[in-house]
Enzyme design. Sequence first.
Site, PDB file in Angstrom:
ATOM      1  N   HIS A 148       0.844  -1.203   0.000  1.00 46.65           N
ATOM      2  CA  HIS A 148       0.000   0.000   0.000  1.00 46.65           C
ATOM      3  C   HIS A 148       0.880   1.255   0.000  1.00 46.65           C
ATOM      4  CE1 HIS A 148      -3.197   2.730   1.011  1.00 46.65           C
ATOM      5  NE2 HIS A 148      -4.017   1.811   1.515  1.00 46.65           N
ATOM      6  N   GLU A 250      -0.462   1.234  -5.514  1.00 51.50           N
ATOM      7  CA  GLU A 250      -0.261  -0.008  -4.779  1.00 51.50           C
ATOM      8  C   GLU A 250      -0.198  -1.202  -5.727  1.00 51.50           C
ATOM      9  OE1 GLU A 250      -3.364  -0.281  -1.797  1.00 51.50           O
ATOM     10  OE2 GLU A 250      -3.719   1.877  -1.991  1.00 51.50           O
TER      11      GLU A 250
END
Length: 273
Positions: A148, A250
């Site tokens: 992330h 991500e």
Amino acid sequence: MHAEPTTFRDTPCIRLHADGANALVALHGAHMLSWIPADGRERLFLSERAVFDGQAAIRGGVPVIFPQFAERGPLLKHGFARTTPWTFHGIDDDAALFELAEDGTRFPGWPHPFRARLRLHLDATRLSVTLEIANTGDEPFAFTAALHTYLRVADIANVTLEGLQGCDYEDSANGGTLHREHNYEVTFDGEVDRIYGDVVAPLAVIDGNGTLAIEQEGFGDVVVWNPGASLCARIADLAADDWRRFVCVEAAQVVQPVVLAPGERWAGMQRLG
């Protein structure tokens, strides 16, 4: 590459050095907090309001999402890997190695033995992050995962993301509706929360006059997120104007979960630089 133990805001960390670059990784979640290439410019965004209590997820850097992305399953949002202590196993094949291994009894709703490893490789200009998952039990299991990554930008108004043209995406900010990306550049005007599937082209974040190249292997999807002003103001561990200073790009495996048979291993990598 060499490594040294340190702390950041009372959190045990490992500082990595290689070719004039350095990175800081918290053992809580094997969470990369900082990446500074040899040019001395920080590339990751870390919120000044991030919580470092050994329990909460840390806002910014590179959270490791496993075994569940978002609320797509019975576990807490984004799973447990990002809020669990990992073990540093030193430098292995010129990469820093962090590991989380469990027997299937620790996490409610996840009765599966597994071993997760995170490998970080630095040189003067690039960072490679590889997530490896192994099924160490006797039954198959399915999971979703992501790196992330919060990328620091000067001003989101001047940022574009290239490389997603022609990809289908799920628009999570608008009820999960499905679309195809027809634009050569993704721009950011208000909340953007999209899951792009079957991404094969290299990506590039254009931030004013600077460009950051992004490649991935193993991960099939890319999640792009910026909360915009309205949502950012409601997130406790972000300042009201922090949305201007980052974009999340991500590497992810969300659309099609990975199924691992006993003894099998999966790996996904994101390279920045």
